[in-house]
Design a protein around this motif. Structure first.
Motif, short mmCIF file in Angstrom:
data_model
loop_
_atom_site.label_atom_id
_atom_site.label_comp_id
_atom_site.label_asym_id
_atom_site.label_seq_id
_atom_site.Cartn_x
_atom_site.Cartn_y
_atom_site.Cartn_z
N ALA A 35 28.83 -18.41 -91.98
CA ALA A 35 28.22 -18.17 -90.67
C ALA A 35 27.91 -19.47 -89.94
O ALA A 35 28.18 -19.61 -88.73
N ARG A 36 27.37 -20.45 -90.66
CA ARG A 36 27.04 -21.74 -90.02
C ARG A 36 28.31 -22.45 -89.55
O ARG A 36 28.33 -23.08 -88.49
N LEU A 57 29.58 -20.82 -86.33
CA LEU A 57 28.77 -21.14 -85.15
C LEU A 57 29.03 -22.55 -84.62
O LEU A 57 28.71 -22.85 -83.48
N LYS A 58 29.61 -23.41 -85.44
CA LYS A 58 29.93 -24.77 -84.99
C LYS A 58 31.18 -24.81 -84.12
O LYS A 58 31.43 -25.82 -83.46
N ILE A 91 34.21 -19.88 -80.39
CA ILE A 91 33.79 -18.65 -81.06
C ILE A 91 33.56 -17.54 -80.03
O ILE A 91 32.98 -17.75 -78.96
N ASP A 127 32.30 -12.65 -83.02
CA ASP A 127 32.14 -13.52 -84.18
C ASP A 127 30.75 -14.15 -84.21
O ASP A 127 30.16 -14.30 -85.29
N ARG A 128 30.26 -14.50 -83.05
CA ARG A 128 28.91 -15.07 -83.00
C ARG A 128 27.87 -14.03 -83.46
O ARG A 128 26.95 -14.35 -84.19
N ALA A 131 27.97 -13.76 -87.20
CA ALA A 131 27.36 -14.94 -87.80
C ALA A 131 25.84 -14.85 -87.73
O ALA A 131 25.13 -15.17 -88.70
N TYR A 132 25.31 -14.39 -86.60
CA TYR A 132 23.86 -14.21 -86.47
C TYR A 132 23.35 -13.19 -87.49
O TYR A 132 22.29 -13.36 -88.09
#
Length: 266
Positions: free
Chosen positions: A183-184, A187-188, A192, A196-197, A200-201
């Motif tokens: 996930a981290r 987010l980089k 994205i 997908d964001r 990841a959250y």
């Protein structure tokens, strides 16, 4: 139906009914929270390398339908070897006493031969769970940090968490450290998408283990191939790596055949 909560104040006597209430509350709470989970590590068990020792933090483990608790840090000595080493938790269940059932837990380093790798013979009333593995070469130092998500699968001199035996909702799980690292990394990526964001959250906000069916659905849609409950952790990790490449604009990603992060100005 009632609940008794003792008042821990000066000159108050803890009667046996109150002690029973504390006992029942603790067991019922843990069993209710993890009753639907499969066997394996549930929470905690953080791993750090301390010179020639692996320091494993406290955690919860499910074995034989019971939630076992380790409240202290464990230290396991290791040394360089020319073979794979797997840190496992062995749980022995002793039912001989009429008054209690004993769940005895111990860590040990297994060093399987290449031809026997992955084969574990478990005796009756005994369970074994992998926490991590590594292949430390002579003269090298073992590390527990990673330069990127894909680095988590480096074969030598690196603590590998990918194949850990974690219990998840309704079955198997994958190490929360692996899922959060994915996930981290996602987010980089500047390219994205909102979907997908959001996933990841979810991975970062969810306390505990993400259900395997959730991972299978997301990754299957992302990489275009079906993942099932019988697929190993390595296959899920490979799908995560492919998904990251697509999120970043790699092959089959948003910038297909056009390179990563290319900006066109008219």
């Amino acid at each position: 139906m009632e609940n008794l909560y003792p008042l821990f104040e000066q000159n108050r006597v803890l009667k046996k009914e109150l002690l029973w209430s504390l006992r029942d509350y603790t067991f019922i709470h843990v069993q209710a929270e993890y009753g639907r989970y499969g066997q394996g590590f549930l929470k905690g068990w953080d791993i750090k390398v301390r010179d020639s020792e692996l320091a494993v933090g406290p955690g919860l483990l499910k074995a034989g339908g019971f939630i076992c608790l380790s409240g202290e840090e464990a230290r396991i000595s290791f040394k360089a070897s020319d073979r794979l080493q797997i840190l496992k938790m062995r749980v022995r269940i002793d039912r001989r006493s009429p008054d209690y059932i004993r769940y005895q837990m111990e860590f040990y380093l297994d060093k399987p031969d290449e031809e026997d790798s992955g084969k574990t013979e478990i005796r009756e009333e005994e369970f074994e769970f992998e926490l991590c593995r590594f292949h430390l070469r002579r003269g090298a130092k073992l590390r527990d940090t990673y330069t990127c998500f894909q680095d988590m699968t480096t074969e030598y001199d690196t603590v590998n968490l990918i194949h850990g035996d974690w219990g998840g909702p309704e079955g198997k799980g994958i190490s929360p450290e692996v899922v959060m690292a994915f996930a981290r990394a996602a987010l980089k990526e500047r390219l994205i998408s909102a979907e997908d964001r959001g996933f990841a959250y979810l991975c970062l906000a969810r306390e505990g283990i993400i259900a395997r069916e959730v991972l299978a659905d997301y990754l299957g849609r992302k990489v275009g191939r079906e993942l099932g409950a019988d697929d190993g952790n390595g296959e899920y990790f490979g799908a995560m790596c492919q998904a990251l490449d697509m999120i970043g604009g790699g092959e089959d990603g948003r910038e297909k055949k056009g390179g990563r992060r290319r900006i066109l100005i008219e």
